[in-house]
Scaffold this active site. Structure first.
Site, PDB file in Angstrom:
ATOM      1  N   LYS A 137       0.846  -1.195   0.000  1.00 15.10           N
ATOM      2  CA  LYS A 137       0.000   0.000   0.000  1.00 15.10           C
ATOM      3  C   LYS A 137       0.883   1.247   0.000  1.00 15.10           C
ATOM      4  CE  LYS A 137      -1.732  -1.686   3.688  1.00 15.10           C
ATOM      5  NZ  LYS A 137      -2.482  -1.985   4.931  1.00 15.10           N
ATOM      6  N   THR A 167      -8.453   8.267   8.629  1.00 15.67           N
ATOM      7  CA  THR A 167      -7.548   7.170   8.280  1.00 15.67           C
ATOM      8  C   THR A 167      -7.411   6.081   9.344  1.00 15.67           C
ATOM      9  OG1 THR A 167      -5.675   8.475   9.096  1.00 15.67           O
ATOM     10  CG2 THR A 167      -6.171   8.599   6.726  1.00 15.67           C
ATOM     11  N   GLY A 180      -7.978   2.875  11.023  1.00 14.23           N
ATOM     12  CA  GLY A 180      -8.614   1.638  10.591  1.00 14.23           C
ATOM     13  C   GLY A 180      -8.497   1.343   9.115  1.00 14.23           C
ATOM     14  N   THR A 181      -7.733   2.168   8.393  1.00 13.01           N
ATOM     15  CA  THR A 181      -7.617   1.994   6.933  1.00 13.01           C
ATOM     16  C   THR A 181      -7.123   0.600   6.558  1.00 13.01           C
ATOM     17  OG1 THR A 181      -7.130   4.347   6.690  1.00 13.01           O
ATOM     18  CG2 THR A 181      -6.551   2.915   4.854  1.00 13.01           C
ATOM     19  N   GLY A 182      -6.020   0.169   7.180  1.00 15.31           N
ATOM     20  CA  GLY A 182      -5.454  -1.133   6.837  1.00 15.31           C
ATOM     21  C   GLY A 182      -6.379  -2.278   7.176  1.00 15.31           C
ATOM     22  N   CYS A 183      -7.062  -2.172   8.306  1.00 15.45           N
ATOM     23  CA  CYS A 183      -8.005  -3.219   8.716  1.00 15.45           C
ATOM     24  C   CYS A 183      -9.145  -3.349   7.712  1.00 15.45           C
ATOM     25  CB  CYS A 183      -8.562  -2.906  10.101  1.00 15.45           C
ATOM     26  SG  CYS A 183      -7.320  -2.755  11.397  1.00 15.45           S
TER      27      CYS A 183
END
Length: 451
Positions: free
Chosen positions: A173, A204, A206-209
């Protein structure tokens, strides 16, 4: 119904971890089940405490749901320590479901979420089982020891995760890279693919989750790897754009926006259709109050989703005189109004609950009746418009609404009118919480006039 499992930590602030994963699963139409690895006491700006779940309890959680319901795809998030990594590895090997590994190493606040001593175990045991591994640039650097400064370095890292560490696919990412675009690099089946979207402002946390959970949901539904990643990118971009503005730190993304915006649009259009029918069925009252520029009836999405004119629906082609009655030329459509939509958007800056308006020609009798009925009435004089406002295309109406609000100490108005100017027709705007409310106010005044 497809079933997706999240093996991750709990975020008491609700923005990341299993809480974000379950919102994502539900939004994308899969049934979410969980195995909690750690309980965190956290909010948008800090993690105050972490309590790891005993590894055997993590194992039993996974076994309990898989033995009963089965799992079509799973993801890992915060794993915290080597013992949990080894337990998860053992269970994944035994059940062989597709696995998305989100290598959560550190929180946005800087707190380590995986003990540094466990990173080697993540590389050695779990990444080789990954259908997709989804590190951001910082995580990819720590997993591969490659210094990432651009897209070529991202490609090298993605290739390393697949060819050396053994994942089937990797997506690096690129949101942390400089530039105007967020570029993600996918490596799968020996081929690189770049997914590029403009960077947007928003929330942003929690974006990766959410991104990894969306990939998991798509895999659970039978989607291929590349398509699942592309859909997840679209999903998380919308979740960032329409994030929930709360907390003192990094505000959380909003996975529910994917469903809520279409649902709210449907509700707005339905309300407008009913309000148009009500107007048309009272043509005898309204006909003589149709302005030369014709009427319109508009309604905006809720404030959190109403940014510009495309978020306000109106009657396409306006509402016109048609013989001895009035008629909507076209259907209610988002982006169909400019003038009335601008008035509503400006008013919503102060009163977000007032989302609709209908316009009629100016009538002193209507204004008098409105006041007699107890409606809050204000006005602006277009002749007082400053030259600097006149020079800006589309600035007149927002300026006028601001002036009118100032006259009534920024209370919520029912009516704002103006007496026109050179080449500008005098007009009355009737506001309401929704389209039916605005039309009902108008009809109440016109019925009172007819008595």
């Amino acid at each position: 119904m497809p079933i997706a499992l999240t093996i991750a930590g709990s975020d008491s602030g609700g923005g990341a971890g299993v809480e974000a994963d379950l919102k994502t699963f539900a939004t994308l139409g899969v049934y979410g089940v969980v195995a909690i690895t750690s309980v965190t006491a956290q909010n948008t700006y800090e993690i105050r405490a972490i309590h790891d779940i005993p590894p055997d309890i993590v194992r039993k959680q996974i076994e309990a749901v898989v033995d009963d319901m089965g799992v079509d795809a799973a993801k890992t998030g915060m794993l915290s320590n080597s013992e949990i990594i080894k337990v998860v590895t053992d269970v994944v090997k035994r059940y062989s479901f597709p696995l998305v590994v989100d290598p959560v190493l550190r929180a946005k606040s800087g707190v380590e979420l995986l003990r540094p001593t466990a990173i080697d175990d993540l590389r050695k045991y779990l990444i080789p089982l990954a259908t997709v591994v989804t590190p951001n640039i910082n995580e990819a650097e720590r997993l591969t020891s490659i210094d990432i400064r651009g897209v070529d370095d991202m490609k090298e890292a993605a290739k390393y995760l697949v060819d050396v560490l053994g994942a089937k696919a990797a997506v690096i990412k690129g949101g942390h890279l400089g530039g105007d675009y967020a570029i993600d690099v996918i490596y799968y089946d020996g081929v690189f693919k770049e997914v590029k979207t403009p960077k947007i402002s928003g929330c942003t946390h929690g974006t990766g989750c959410v991104f990894s959970a969306a990939i998991t949901a798509e895999l659970a539904k039978g989607e291929g790897v590349i398509r699942a990643i592309i859909k997840a990118k679209e999903f998380v971009t919308k979740a960032i754009e329409w994030g929930v503005k709360l907390g003192k730190g990094y505000c959380p993304v909003n996975p529910i926006a994917w469903l809520e915006i279409p649902a709210q649009k449907y509700k707005v259009l339905e309300d407008l259709r009913k309000a148009i029918e009500l107007l048309e069925s009272n043509s005898d009252l309204v006909l003589n109050y149709v302005p030369e520029v014709q009427m319109n009836l508009v309604m905006a999405l809720p404030k959190k989703y109403a940014k510009d004119l495309k978020d306000v629906a109106g009657v396409l082609g306006r509402i016109v005189r048609y013989g001895d009655r009035i008629k909507a030329v076209g259907p209610p459509t988002f982006g169909a109004s400019r003038h009335l939509a601008k008035a509503v958007l400006k008013l919503m800056e102060y009163h977000p609950e007032v989302r609709a308006a209908v316009n009629i020609r100016y009538s002193e009798e209507v204004i008098e009746v409105a006041k007699r009925l107890g409606y809050k009435v204000s006005f602006y004089d277009r002749r007082e418009e400053p030259e600097e406002v006149k020079r800006v295309e589309g600035a007149t109406i927002p300026w006028g609404i601001e002036v009118a609000l100032r006259r009534i100490n920024y209370e919520a108005p029912d009516i704002i009118y103006h007496l026109g100017d050179w080449g500008k027709e005098p007009m009355i705007n009737v506001f309401g919480r929704d389209a039916l409310d605005a039309v009902s106010k108008l009809l109440r005044m016109l019925k009172e006039l007819k008595k």
